[in-house]
Design a protein around this motif. Structure first.
Motif, PDB file in Angstrom:
ATOM      1  N   ARG A 100      13.378  31.572  -2.298  1.00  0.00           N
ATOM      2  CA  ARG A 100      13.526  32.543  -3.447  1.00  0.00           C
ATOM      3  C   ARG A 100      11.944  32.459  -4.121  1.00  0.00           C
ATOM      4  NH1 ARG A 100      18.805  31.084  -7.109  1.00  0.00           N
ATOM      5  NH2 ARG A 100      20.192  31.997  -5.731  1.00  0.00           N
ATOM      6  N   LEU A 133      12.300  39.622   2.570  1.00  0.00           N
ATOM      7  CA  LEU A 133      12.831  39.300   1.213  1.00  0.00           C
ATOM      8  C   LEU A 133      13.562  40.614   0.902  1.00  0.00           C
ATOM      9  CD1 LEU A 133      10.484  37.228   1.743  1.00  0.00           C
ATOM     10  CD2 LEU A 133      11.248  36.351  -0.433  1.00  0.00           C
ATOM     11  N   TYR A 139      14.772  37.497  -8.850  1.00  0.00           N
ATOM     12  CA  TYR A 139      13.816  36.993  -7.807  1.00  0.00           C
ATOM     13  C   TYR A 139      14.099  37.582  -6.631  1.00  0.00           C
ATOM     14  CZ  TYR A 139      18.554  35.129  -7.180  1.00  0.00           C
ATOM     15  OH  TYR A 139      19.999  34.852  -6.653  1.00  0.00           O
ATOM     16  N   THR A 141      14.820  37.034  -2.413  1.00  0.00           N
ATOM     17  CA  THR A 141      15.376  36.152  -1.514  1.00  0.00           C
ATOM     18  C   THR A 141      15.407  36.515  -0.077  1.00  0.00           C
ATOM     19  OG1 THR A 141      17.455  34.697  -1.131  1.00  0.00           O
ATOM     20  CG2 THR A 141      17.760  37.123  -1.906  1.00  0.00           C
TER      21      THR A 141
END
Length: 518
Positions: A100, A133, A139, A141
């Motif tokens: 994260r 990601l 965020y 991840t």
């Protein structure tokens, strides 16, 4: 100076020379003091400049304005270049471990979708793995699980506002360093993981049971009073042997009915034979012959029905061995075997469905074992197994004859059964035993020595070797024959692992107490 001039003018020549020498010493000392003062100031400036220059070169080399171990708002590593920053964390609360990353600009959080970030992970002795990601909430991840151990070299590349930022850090855990000399001293040996033709074995706990296929529960089949009991539990009996005698009025009624039916049948038969002869000699009418024939058939049906009812009670119409009493019933053994249960006593009033004896042929017994659901796929009908008694030294072999098709809701397991010969009578029902079940030989891609497997944090693991470094590697295990074990996941063919005295590596690892960041 004025003092020196007066002294020179008023003193003799020798005092004048002394005054001149003192003056010279004072002047030289003053000059040296001034020189030293200016030299110190110049040196201080030079050192301050060199230190500032070194700091500037380091900042330019790393491209990071914050130390790599600086913590961010979410407790992760915070990396900064210019006005852009990334906080890197490993999240594993109620989920598989994933990366994260939280992006910032000028110290403030920005939309995660504005940054295009990739993470390159290099593990010890393995090929680098790239993690893409995606944005979620505030965020970024990773879409793939970050497998244990979390020990690796990480390179991060981020593109934001058409600018590229690169960050790097190393995280080490579960790693031990040991020289070749230390390994020889400790007797630590290594092997290369690879394929093997593996005939796996599975150790199970079992129990000897009565062979239900060779077990008979004896019931009286009618109510009555127990007059005699001729056997006890543990006695061996033959088929047809009298076990007990009971007295029953119902039996007397049934026997009376049979005897009456037999007599009616005999009378009807004589009448039929007489009418038949008269009809053949044309003395009587055919109608009388046919009536006698019909009466004979009805009497025969009645007789057979009464005899079958009596036979269903385990008795017959003969009363010769029962002492001439119509009420007495002899309870006989249906098979050759042993009395394994007795529930009858003299003078007891029995119900028709009461189990008074259990007779079992103990030439064979069952071995029943509980199979966990996850291991059911390894047990097949026909597999051979070795059975060892736990209470004394005895062993035998058998084959799996049955594997349960239903898994228990509470136990999450099924039952397997083997039929074992018991000609010597060593295997007592209720005796606990150990089973080692063997499967067919299978070509297995990755196999390690069973001795190499250690439990680290309650997870099966092996230690891999790269140079003088050793790292714990969690593995998922499969079949085993006791000496070697299949590795389904976590280790690749060709990797070197600690095959002997790996427990010393585990002990060394415990001393280091390495762990990854929260």
């Amino acid at each position: 100076m004025k003092f020196l001039s007066q002294l020179t003018q008023s003193s003799p020549l020798k005092y004048r020379n002394q005054a001149i020498a003192v003056a010279i010493v004072l002047v030289v000392g003053l000059v040296l003091a001034i020189a030293i003062l200016f030299s110190n100031k110049s040196g201080t400036k030079t050192e301050e400049h060199d230190e500032a220059t070194h700091k500037g070169e380091h900042a330019e080399k790393t491209g990071e304005e914050a130390a790599p171990d600086q913590k961010g708002p979410h407790g992760g590593r915070l990396f900064t270049q210019g006005t852009y920053a990334l906080e890197v964390t490993i999240f594993e609360v109620d989920s598989v471990p994933v990366f994260r990353l939280y992006p910032y600009q000028n110290g403030k959080a920005i939309a995660p979708g504005a940054s295009d970030v990739t993470v390159l992970v290099q593990r010890l002795g393995q090929e680098a793995q790239t993690y893409r990601l995606k944005p979620e909430q505030d965020y970024l991840t990773s879409t793939d699980e970050l497998e244990e151990p979390h020990s690796f070299d990480v390179k991060i590349k981020a593109i934001f506002d058409q600018k590229t930022y690169e960050f790097h850090y190393e995280q080490i855990e579960g790693r031990v360093q040991m020289s070749e000399q230390q390994r020889k001293h400790n007797g630590i040996e290594t092997q290369v993981a690879g394929p093997m033709l593996l005939q796996s074995t599975m150790s199970l706990l079992g129990e000897i049971r009565l062979n239900a296929d060779n077990t008979v529960h004896v019931v009286p089949r009618l109510t009555g009073l127990v007059e005699r009991v001729l056997v006890n539990a543990g006695d061996k009996v033959k088929q047809g042997q009298v076990l007990a005698v009971i007295s029953s009025q119902l039996l007397a009624d049934q026997r009376s009915e049979v005897l009456a039916a037999q007599k009616r049948f005999a009378l009807a038969k004589k009448s039929f034979e007489r009418e038949k002869k008269l009809w053949e000699e044309k003395i009587s009418a055919e109608q009388d012959y046919l009536a006698a024939q019909n009466a004979l058939q009805e009497a025969d049906i009645t007789r057979q029905s009464a005899e079958q009812k009596l036979a269903a009670l385990g008795a017959n119409s003969s009363i010769g061995t029962t002492g001439g009493s119509l009420t007495r019933l002899e309870i006989r053994s249906p098979i050759n075997g042993t009395i394994t249960e007795k529930n009858i006593a003299m003078g007891q009033v029995l119900k028709e469905d009461a189990t008074i004896f259990t007779v079992t042929n103990l030439d064979t017994v069952w071995v029943e074992a509980v199979i966990p659901a996850k291991e059911l796929g390894q047990i097949k009908v026909g597999q051979k197994a070795m059975i060892n008694a736990t209470a004394f030294e005895a062993s035998t072999s058998g084959k799996v004859s049955y594997v349960g098709s239903v898994v228990g809701d509470q136990t999450l397991s099924a039952m397997a059964r083997l039929v074992v010969s018991n000609a010597k009578g060593l295997w007592y029902p209720g005796l606990p035993v150990n089973l080692v079940v063997q499967s067919a030989a299978v070509n297995t891609p990755v196999v390690v020595a069973s001795e190499a497997i250690q439990s680290v944090n309650e997870v099966s693991s092996v230690f891999i070797k790269v140079g003088d470094q050793f790292e714990v590697r969690p593995v998922e295990l499969g079949r085993t024959n006791g000496k070697f074990t299949e590795v389904v996941k976590g280790l690749h063919a060709g990797e070197t692992y600690v095959s002997k005295n790996s427990f010393l590596m585990k002990a060394e690892l415990g001393k280091s107490s390495a762990s990854h960041d929260d």
